[in-house]
Motif scaffolding. Structure first.
Motif, short mmCIF file in Angstrom:
data_model
loop_
_atom_site.label_atom_id
_atom_site.label_comp_id
_atom_site.label_asym_id
_atom_site.label_seq_id
_atom_site.Cartn_x
_atom_site.Cartn_y
_atom_site.Cartn_z
N PRO A 173 0.79 -1.23 0.00
CA PRO A 173 0.00 0.00 0.00
C PRO A 173 0.83 1.28 0.00
N GLY A 174 2.16 1.14 -0.10
CA GLY A 174 3.04 2.28 0.12
C GLY A 174 3.56 2.21 1.54
N GLU A 175 4.85 2.50 1.72
CA GLU A 175 5.46 2.32 3.04
C GLU A 175 4.75 3.12 4.12
N GLU A 176 4.25 4.30 3.76
CA GLU A 176 3.61 5.15 4.75
C GLU A 176 2.28 4.59 5.23
N ASN A 177 1.73 3.62 4.51
CA ASN A 177 0.43 3.04 4.87
C ASN A 177 0.53 1.65 5.48
N LEU A 178 1.73 1.15 5.68
CA LEU A 178 1.89 -0.22 6.16
C LEU A 178 1.32 -0.42 7.56
N LYS A 179 1.53 0.53 8.45
CA LYS A 179 1.00 0.38 9.80
C LYS A 179 -0.52 0.30 9.78
N ALA A 180 -1.14 1.14 8.94
CA ALA A 180 -2.60 1.14 8.85
C ALA A 180 -3.11 -0.20 8.31
N VAL A 181 -2.42 -0.75 7.33
CA VAL A 181 -2.81 -2.06 6.79
C VAL A 181 -2.64 -3.14 7.84
N ASN A 182 -1.51 -3.14 8.53
CA ASN A 182 -1.27 -4.15 9.56
C ASN A 182 -2.29 -4.07 10.68
N ASP A 183 -2.67 -2.86 11.05
CA ASP A 183 -3.68 -2.67 12.10
C ASP A 183 -5.06 -3.14 11.62
N ALA A 184 -5.34 -2.95 10.32
CA ALA A 184 -6.65 -3.31 9.77
C ALA A 184 -6.81 -4.81 9.59
N GLY A 227 3.30 -8.71 -10.01
CA GLY A 227 4.10 -8.53 -11.21
C GLY A 227 5.13 -7.43 -11.13
N GLU A 228 5.39 -6.94 -9.92
CA GLU A 228 6.35 -5.85 -9.74
C GLU A 228 7.77 -6.32 -10.11
N LYS A 229 8.60 -5.38 -10.55
CA LYS A 229 10.00 -5.72 -10.82
C LYS A 229 10.66 -6.17 -9.52
N PHE A 230 11.57 -7.14 -9.63
CA PHE A 230 12.08 -7.78 -8.43
C PHE A 230 12.80 -6.82 -7.50
N ASP A 231 13.61 -5.92 -8.04
CA ASP A 231 14.36 -5.03 -7.15
C ASP A 231 13.42 -4.15 -6.33
N ILE A 232 12.31 -3.77 -6.92
CA ILE A 232 11.31 -2.98 -6.18
C ILE A 232 10.60 -3.85 -5.16
N PHE A 233 10.20 -5.05 -5.59
CA PHE A 233 9.48 -5.95 -4.69
C PHE A 233 10.35 -6.34 -3.50
N GLN A 234 11.62 -6.53 -3.72
CA GLN A 234 12.54 -6.88 -2.63
C GLN A 234 12.50 -5.81 -1.53
N LYS A 235 12.50 -4.56 -1.93
CA LYS A 235 12.43 -3.47 -0.95
C LYS A 235 11.08 -3.45 -0.24
N GLN A 236 10.02 -3.72 -1.01
CA GLN A 236 8.68 -3.76 -0.42
C GLN A 236 8.59 -4.87 0.63
N VAL A 237 9.18 -6.01 0.32
CA VAL A 237 9.13 -7.15 1.24
C VAL A 237 9.78 -6.80 2.56
N GLU A 238 10.94 -6.20 2.52
CA GLU A 238 11.65 -5.89 3.76
C GLU A 238 10.83 -4.98 4.67
N VAL A 239 10.29 -3.89 4.12
CA VAL A 239 9.56 -2.96 4.98
C VAL A 239 8.22 -3.54 5.42
N ALA A 240 7.60 -4.36 4.55
CA ALA A 240 6.32 -4.98 4.92
C ALA A 240 6.51 -5.99 6.05
#
Length: 350
Positions: free
Chosen positions: A226-237, A248-261
């Motif tokens: 949902p965007g890094e700034e919205n992760l807490k709201a998603v986790n709470d929901a 289907g995201e490019k891997f280098d982008i998805f890798q960063k998303q995975v870590e913060v998520a």
């Protein structure tokens, strides 16, 4: 035989997982690692998979429509190469689910998840794959059912249709005692694309609201980034554990998303195209096989390491230990909670 029922939809996270029925619980353990984290390889794509093969044929100068056999064989090659690095593999009934069992492409000890819905364009209410059912997924030995639900929470009429279908699947999974993983996907409205400002603004809100709406009628949520700034709201929901999809995201982008998520409370990944997309850029069978052996396996390991390091275990999220789960089973669980048969002296060697 005692009737198995799902935990009430309104139950707390802890109660829901403490009360998981045997089929759901064993399925959950089959698709997670020893620590209760998800590393699922997703290969249930239909239309996007055909599109990628069409593009490959055009690149080779031999434009044509992919055949059933070509789609099946390609999925089997990818499954055989990468499923061994996953806790579970998600496949479709059309080209992969039974086929991977018959040809032995699914790595030994890896859980199998069956897609239940028909492949449809976003905005069209969901329905079963024709001729397919939760009962059939259970009978063939799958560990879990996966349901995709396109969501536009601001469209009340459409949302109610989607929730009605999701509830139907949830009830069928309870009846047949099999775990349900529900995936939400946002989509642009008519006249929009994924870069339209209105859609970009609406999408995070839709992910959060979808997590709230779908959580009570599933066991595990599969959510978009949902965007890094919205992760807490998603986790709470999310009132259920959630995994991150790659979309289907490019891997280098998805890798960063995975870590913060994962750091925000996510319990793992369910990824496919981010791992194997460039397979279709290779122009020879040998190069495609080498891509899977090198880049594909490296990407699987990167995601696995991130999940190991940062993901929140299902059991930690639910606040449960093996002892808690053991105490949930009473002496007469198999007979509806009532003592049956002889109450006299015990006879026999056992």
């Amino acid at each position: 035989m005692a009737t198995q029922t799902a935990a009430p939809a309104t139950s707390s996270l802890k109660d829901h997982f403490r009360q998981l029925t045997p089929g759901k619980l064993i399925g959950l353990k089959q698709i997670t690692d020893a620590n209760g984290k998800f590393k699922v390889f997703a290969l249930d794509q239909s239309n996007s998979f055909k599109k990628a093969l069409r593009a490959l044929h055009e690149k080779l100068g031999t434009p044509k429509e992919p055949t059933f056999e070509e789609i099946r064989d390609t999925k089997m090659e990818i499954t055989a190469a990468l499923s061994g690095m996953a806790t579970a593999t998600l496949l479709d009934v059309n080209y992969g689910l039974r086929q991977c069992i018959n040809v032995g492409a699914l790595a030994r000890g890896v859980g199998l998840i069956g897609r239940v819905e028909a492949s449809k364009d976003a905005g069209i209410p969901g329905e079963y794959e024709p001729g397919w059912s939760v009962a059939q997924i259970k009978r063939m030995g799958c560990s879990a059912v996966k349901l995709l639900v396109y969501m536009d929470a601001e469209d009340a009429a459409y949302t109610q249709k989607q929730l009605k279908f999701a509830k139907e699947i949830y009830a069928a999974c309870a009846e047949h005692d099999i775990l349900l993983m529900t995936e939400e996907l946002s989509f642009p409205r008519q006249g929009e694309d994924k870069k339209t400002p209105a859609y970009v603004t609406r999408r995070p809100k839709n992910i959060i609201e979808s997590a709230k709406l779908l959580g009570p009628i599933t066991d595990i949520l599969k959510l978009e980034f949902p965007g890094e700034e919205n992760l807490k709201a998603v986790n709470d929901a999310a009132i259920r554990p959630w995994v991150l999809l790659s979309a289907g995201e490019k891997f280098d982008i998805f890798q960063k998303q995975v870590e913060v998520a994962m750091k925000a409370g996510c319990s793992g990944t369910m990824a496919g195209r981010a791992i194997f997309n460039e397979y279709f850029d290779e122009t020879t069978p040998e190069a495609r096989a080498n891509f899977l052996k090198t880049v594909g396996t490296q990407r699987m390991k990167i995601l696995s390491d991130l999940v190991d390091k940062y993901a929140q275990s299902v059991w930690a999220r639910a606040g449960l230990t093996p002892k808690d789960l053991g105490s949930a089973v009473d002496a007469h669980w198999y007979s509806g909670g009532k003592a049956v048969g002889s109450t006299g002296a015990v006879h026999g060697e056992y």
